[in-house]
Motif scaffolding. Structure first.
Motif, PDB file in Angstrom:
ATOM      1  N   LEU A   1       0.283  -0.755   0.000  1.00 36.06           N
ATOM      2  CA  LEU A   1      -0.451  -0.079  -0.247  1.00 36.06           C
ATOM      3  C   LEU A   1       1.201   1.081  -0.090  1.00 36.06           C
ATOM      4  CD1 LEU A   1      -2.291   1.630   0.377  1.00 36.06           C
ATOM      5  CD2 LEU A   1      -3.085   1.386   2.848  1.00 36.06           C
ATOM      6  N   LYS A   2       1.800   1.161   0.434  1.00 33.78           N
ATOM      7  CA  LYS A   2       2.972   2.469   1.117  1.00 33.78           C
ATOM      8  C   LYS A   2       3.182   2.871  -0.600  1.00 33.78           C
ATOM      9  CE  LYS A   2       6.158   4.389   3.715  1.00 33.78           C
ATOM     10  NZ  LYS A   2       6.952   4.827   4.920  1.00 33.78           N
ATOM     11  N   GLY A   3       3.802   1.508  -1.324  1.00 32.48           N
ATOM     12  CA  GLY A   3       4.431   1.992  -2.710  1.00 32.48           C
ATOM     13  C   GLY A   3       3.351   1.946  -3.318  1.00 32.48           C
ATOM     14  N   LEU A   4       2.307   1.292  -3.236  1.00 27.44           N
ATOM     15  CA  LEU A   4       1.126   2.230  -4.740  1.00 27.44           C
ATOM     16  C   LEU A   4       0.871   3.819  -3.830  1.00 27.44           C
ATOM     17  CD1 LEU A   4      -0.307   1.911  -6.338  1.00 27.44           C
ATOM     18  CD2 LEU A   4      -2.554   0.716  -4.788  1.00 27.44           C
TER      19      LEU A   4
ATOM     20  N   ASP B   1       3.681  10.969   4.596  1.00 25.60           N
ATOM     21  CA  ASP B   1       3.387  12.326   4.279  1.00 25.60           C
ATOM     22  C   ASP B   1       2.912  12.143   4.833  1.00 25.60           C
ATOM     23  OD1 ASP B   1       5.343  12.354   1.313  1.00 25.60           O
ATOM     24  OD2 ASP B   1       3.778  12.557   0.316  1.00 25.60           O
ATOM     25  N   GLY B   2       2.879  12.352   6.522  1.00 22.64           N
ATOM     26  CA  GLY B   2       2.051  12.895   7.137  1.00 22.64           C
ATOM     27  C   GLY B   2       0.555  12.417   7.551  1.00 22.64           C
ATOM     28  N   LYS B   3       0.276  11.781   6.804  1.00 22.15           N
ATOM     29  CA  LYS B   3      -1.334  11.161   6.580  1.00 22.15           C
ATOM     30  C   LYS B   3      -1.486   9.754   7.071  1.00 22.15           C
ATOM     31  CE  LYS B   3      -2.183  14.913   3.383  1.00 22.15           C
ATOM     32  NZ  LYS B   3      -0.991  15.169   1.720  1.00 22.15           N
ATOM     33  N   THR B   4      -2.640   9.547   7.465  1.00 21.70           N
ATOM     34  CA  THR B   4      -2.207   8.050   7.344  1.00 21.70           C
ATOM     35  C   THR B   4      -3.811   7.551   6.581  1.00 21.70           C
ATOM     36  OG1 THR B   4      -2.452   7.760  10.389  1.00 21.70           O
ATOM     37  CG2 THR B   4      -3.293   5.940   9.493  1.00 21.70           C
ATOM     38  N   PHE B   5      -3.471   6.599   5.860  1.00 19.92           N
ATOM     39  CA  PHE B   5      -4.254   6.080   5.118  1.00 19.92           C
ATOM     40  C   PHE B   5      -4.937   4.211   5.087  1.00 19.92           C
ATOM     41  CE2 PHE B   5      -2.235   8.798   3.076  1.00 19.92           C
ATOM     42  CZ  PHE B   5      -2.485   9.297   1.766  1.00 19.92           C
ATOM     43  N   PHE B   6      -5.874   3.879   5.270  1.00 18.92           N
ATOM     44  CA  PHE B   6      -6.374   2.368   5.255  1.00 18.92           C
ATOM     45  C   PHE B   6      -7.199   2.180   4.822  1.00 18.92           C
ATOM     46  CE2 PHE B   6      -9.367   5.519   7.046  1.00 18.92           C
ATOM     47  CZ  PHE B   6     -11.077   5.008   7.197  1.00 18.92           C
ATOM     48  N   VAL B   7      -7.913   0.711   4.482  1.00 21.37           N
ATOM     49  CA  VAL B   7      -8.047   0.255   3.208  1.00 21.37           C
ATOM     50  C   VAL B   7      -9.354  -0.301   4.027  1.00 21.37           C
ATOM     51  CG1 VAL B   7      -5.974  -0.534   2.012  1.00 21.37           C
ATOM     52  CG2 VAL B   7      -7.400  -2.326   3.578  1.00 21.37           C
ATOM     53  N   GLN B   8     -10.840  -0.296   2.789  1.00 18.14           N
ATOM     54  CA  GLN B   8     -12.326  -0.613   3.609  1.00 18.14           C
ATOM     55  C   GLN B   8     -12.583  -1.249   2.247  1.00 18.14           C
ATOM     56  OE1 GLN B   8     -14.475   2.760   3.995  1.00 18.14           O
ATOM     57  NE2 GLN B   8     -16.368   1.712   5.130  1.00 18.14           N
TER      58      GLN B   8
ATOM     59  N   ASP C   1      -7.330  15.103  10.894  1.00 15.64           N
ATOM     60  CA  ASP C   1      -6.169  14.763  11.550  1.00 15.64           C
ATOM     61  C   ASP C   1      -7.667  15.622  12.498  1.00 15.64           C
ATOM     62  OD1 ASP C   1      -4.091  15.553  10.076  1.00 15.64           O
ATOM     63  OD2 ASP C   1      -4.304  17.418  10.219  1.00 15.64           O
ATOM     64  N   ASP C   2      -8.149  15.142  13.322  1.00  7.85           N
ATOM     65  CA  ASP C   2      -9.084  14.619  14.197  1.00  7.85           C
ATOM     66  C   ASP C   2      -9.700  13.041  14.547  1.00  7.85           C
ATOM     67  OD1 ASP C   2     -11.141  14.074  11.709  1.00  7.85           O
ATOM     68  OD2 ASP C   2     -12.660  15.485  12.183  1.00  7.85           O
ATOM     69  N   GLY C   3      -8.960  12.682  13.107  1.00 11.75           N
ATOM     70  CA  GLY C   3      -9.362  11.377  13.981  1.00 11.75           C
ATOM     71  C   GLY C   3     -10.692  10.580  13.193  1.00 11.75           C
TER      72      GLY C   3
END
Length: 187
Positions: free
Chosen positions: A31-34, A134-141, A158-160
């Motif tokens: 995912l990080k590579g993508l 890049d300072g952001k959180t990504f997740f799959v759904q 950022d608010d989570g």
């Protein structure tokens, strides 16, 4: 006791996930590579740290619209020149390449020479924990739809508490001599 049970459930989930994902023949695209390919397409140095190397950039002028296409790959080479770039030719049974096209909209796709490698990529994405990049959180759904399972790649605000969809990974389809995974770009 609850904390121990929670840890055990998480450990069991990871073990189960890993048992469905066999070891690939070549290094997998994470995912990080993508994300590197999707976010830094025009930064050849950063995008090439994804596990896929920059292959070529192509462009043309179609009336007043300029089209640009970036191609990254592994175990592929440039073939004969086409209207918009070059043919991509596999050099191994585990070849993979990524395209990102810019014109009035943006399109991206992954192409695998092996159907098993394409399925492996999908399985690996489904087991992917949240990733910081890049300072952001990504997740799959994953979401099941009439014509298959779609994998939404979301970015947490950022608010989570809230998120936005960055792109969607479509089901595998055969296209010419490759297995294509279309990536719909939302932003």
């Amino acid at each position: 006791m609850k904390a121990l049970f929670r840890l055990s459930a998480i450990t069991l989930g990871v073990i189960l996930c890993m048992s469905f994902v066999s070891a690939p023949e070549t290094p997998e695209l994470s995912l990080k590579g993508l994300l590197k390919l999707m976010i830094h397409t025009e930064d050849f140095e950063e995008a090439s740290t994804s596990g896929l190397d920059f292959l070529f950039e192509a462009g043309n002028q179609d009336g007043e619209i300029e089209c640009i296409k970036y191609v990254y790959g592994r175990d592929v080479k440039k073939g004969k020149e086409e209207y918009f770039g070059y043919e991509v030719v596999p050099t191994s049974p585990h070849a993979i390449y990524f395209t990102y096209s810019l014109d009035t909209s943006r399109q991206a796709s992954l192409y695998f020479a092996s159907e098993d490698d394409a399925k492996q990529f999908i399985k690996q994405m489904l087991c992917q924990p949240p990733v910081k990049y890049d300072g952001k959180t990504f997740f799959v759904q994953p979401k099941d739809q009439e014509n298959g399972q779609y994998i939404y790649v979301n970015r947490m605000f950022d608010d989570g508490d809230n998120f936005t969809t960055e792109f969607v990974i479509y089901p595998i389809q055969q296209e010419n001599n490759f297995w294509r995974i279309e990536i719909e770009i939302y932003c």
